[in-house]
Enzyme design. Structure first.
Site, PDB file in Angstrom:
ATOM      1  N   SER A  20       0.848  -4.961  -9.331  1.00  0.00           N
ATOM      2  CA  SER A  20      -0.226  -5.934  -9.165  1.00  0.00           C
ATOM      3  C   SER A  20      -0.695  -6.427 -10.522  1.00  0.00           C
ATOM      4  O   SER A  20      -0.517  -5.745 -11.544  1.00  0.00           O
ATOM      5  CB  SER A  20      -1.404  -5.291  -8.423  1.00  0.00           C
ATOM      6  N   ASN A  35       6.178  -0.991  -0.928  1.00  0.00           N
ATOM      7  CA  ASN A  35       5.100  -1.971  -0.788  1.00  0.00           C
ATOM      8  C   ASN A  35       3.794  -1.371  -0.279  1.00  0.00           C
ATOM      9  O   ASN A  35       2.730  -1.964  -0.474  1.00  0.00           O
ATOM     10  CB  ASN A  35       5.560  -3.079   0.173  1.00  0.00           C
ATOM     11  N   ALA A  84      -5.300   1.829 -11.808  1.00  0.00           N
ATOM     12  CA  ALA A  84      -4.601   3.017 -12.290  1.00  0.00           C
ATOM     13  C   ALA A  84      -3.314   3.257 -11.504  1.00  0.00           C
ATOM     14  O   ALA A  84      -2.262   3.572 -12.078  1.00  0.00           O
ATOM     15  CB  ALA A  84      -5.515   4.236 -12.193  1.00  0.00           C
ATOM     16  N   GLY A 142       4.993  -0.114   4.384  1.00  0.00           N
ATOM     17  CA  GLY A 142       3.867  -1.008   4.640  1.00  0.00           C
ATOM     18  C   GLY A 142       4.357  -2.366   5.096  1.00  0.00           C
ATOM     19  O   GLY A 142       3.851  -3.400   4.656  1.00  0.00           O
ATOM     20  N   TYR A 192      -7.300   1.378  -8.025  1.00  0.00           N
ATOM     21  CA  TYR A 192      -6.161   0.507  -7.720  1.00  0.00           C
ATOM     22  C   TYR A 192      -5.407   0.127  -8.996  1.00  0.00           C
ATOM     23  O   TYR A 192      -4.174   0.138  -9.035  1.00  0.00           O
ATOM     24  CB  TYR A 192      -6.670  -0.733  -6.994  1.00  0.00           C
ATOM     25  N   ILE A 227      -2.940 -13.359  -3.776  1.00  0.00           N
ATOM     26  CA  ILE A 227      -2.066 -13.823  -2.701  1.00  0.00           C
ATOM     27  C   ILE A 227      -2.857 -13.825  -1.401  1.00  0.00           C
ATOM     28  O   ILE A 227      -3.696 -12.947  -1.166  1.00  0.00           O
ATOM     29  CB  ILE A 227      -0.832 -12.914  -2.556  1.00  0.00           C
ATOM     30  N   LYS A 246      -1.495   1.095  -9.743  1.00  0.00           N
ATOM     31  CA  LYS A 246      -0.477   0.063  -9.952  1.00  0.00           C
ATOM     32  C   LYS A 246       0.090   0.101 -11.367  1.00  0.00           C
ATOM     33  O   LYS A 246       1.252  -0.254 -11.592  1.00  0.00           O
ATOM     34  CB  LYS A 246      -1.067  -1.309  -9.636  1.00  0.00           C
ATOM     35  N   SER A 272       4.252  -3.920   8.047  1.00  0.00           N
ATOM     36  CA  SER A 272       3.723  -4.536   9.267  1.00  0.00           C
ATOM     37  C   SER A 272       2.823  -5.736   9.018  1.00  0.00           C
ATOM     38  O   SER A 272       2.607  -6.542   9.925  1.00  0.00           O
ATOM     39  CB  SER A 272       2.950  -3.491  10.088  1.00  0.00           C
ATOM     40  N   ASP A 313       3.602   8.186   7.278  1.00  0.00           N
ATOM     41  CA  ASP A 313       2.627   8.008   6.201  1.00  0.00           C
ATOM     42  C   ASP A 313       3.343   8.302   4.887  1.00  0.00           C
ATOM     43  O   ASP A 313       3.784   9.430   4.652  1.00  0.00           O
ATOM     44  CB  ASP A 313       1.456   8.966   6.417  1.00  0.00           C
TER      45      ASP A 313
END
Length: 242
Positions: free
Chosen positions: A141, A88, A156, A8, A154, A187, A158, A10, A59
């Protein structure tokens, strides 16, 4: 030669991390799934700064893609290895749980958890075989530590990354590989632009969102030789938000 792979890479945090690692003199592999233009812009920034970077499309949640691309890279680089891995890649599909679809649950958890598993498992053997080991940094996170309403999927995913970090760190420590997690709070990235920032800033003791470059600096440190005795840790970077 030792390379870094940032999944990730980019946009957002990944973009900042790629640039930071390149400034440390590490050649960077910029993983992306579909946004080749954004990934190319990161590569151009790194090249303009005197660094080395190349694009790597796959992917992370697709095991076959991960294996095919990394197999091909290793064939082309028999004397090199990926010594620095930053997991990431991640997505958000926010909703309250009783309205959450199966797709929204699995797309988030597949990217964060399966992605971590497929990429890390594929790269670990070479890391453990090398005398200088390796560095793995997993992006968790604040949501994975305290949970956030509307982000059950999300949170769960992280939280699972944190558990995996602590377990894997113990498995690979004897081989000189460190595994740590970074848990950012709010962020300034594409993932937070749709949040009510004015309200959320009031929850942060420092009264601001963090910058991607601040997170990238922490990741850079964890990938450095100075962090060789730090492993199995989850480091929050959230402006004092508890």
């Amino acid at each position: 030669m030792k390379y870094a792979l940032v999944t990730g890479g980019s946009r957002g945090l990944g973009r900042a991390i790629c640039i930071r690692l390149s400034q440390m003199g590490v050649p960077v592999l910029i993983n992306y799934q579909s946004n080749e233009k954004a990934a190319g812009e990161v590569r151009d920034i790194i090249s303009a700064g005197g660094g080395q970077a190349q694009l790597m499309q796959f992917d992370v949640s697709d095991r076959q893609q991960v294996c095919d691309v990394l197999d091909e890279w290793e064939k082309q680089h028999p004397d090199d290895y990926i010594a620095y891995l930053v997991n990431n890649a991640g997505i958000r599909r926010d909703n309250v749980m009783f309205m959450m679809t199966d797709e929204d649950w699995h797309s988030v958890t597949d990217t964060a958890i399966d992605g971590f598993f497929y990429v890390t498992r594929r790269l670990l053997p070479r890391m453990m075989m090398r005398r200088h080991g390796g560095r793995i940094v997993n992006m968790s996170s604040l949501s994975g530590i305290k949970g956030m309403p509307g982000q059950t999927n999300y949170s769960a995913a992280k939280a699972a990354v944190i558990g995996a970090t602590k377990a894997l760190a113990q498995e690979v420590a004897p081989r000189g590989v460190t595994v740590n997690a970074v848990a950012p709070g709010f962020i300034e990235t594409d993932m937070t632009k749709d949040l009510p920032q004015d309200q959320l800033r009031e929850l942060v003791p420092m009264k601001r969102f963090g910058r991607p470059e601040e997170v990238a600096a922490l990741v850079g440190f964890l990938c450095s030789e100075e962090a060789a005795y730090i492993t199995g840790e989850v480091i929050s970077i959230n402006g004092g938000l508890l």
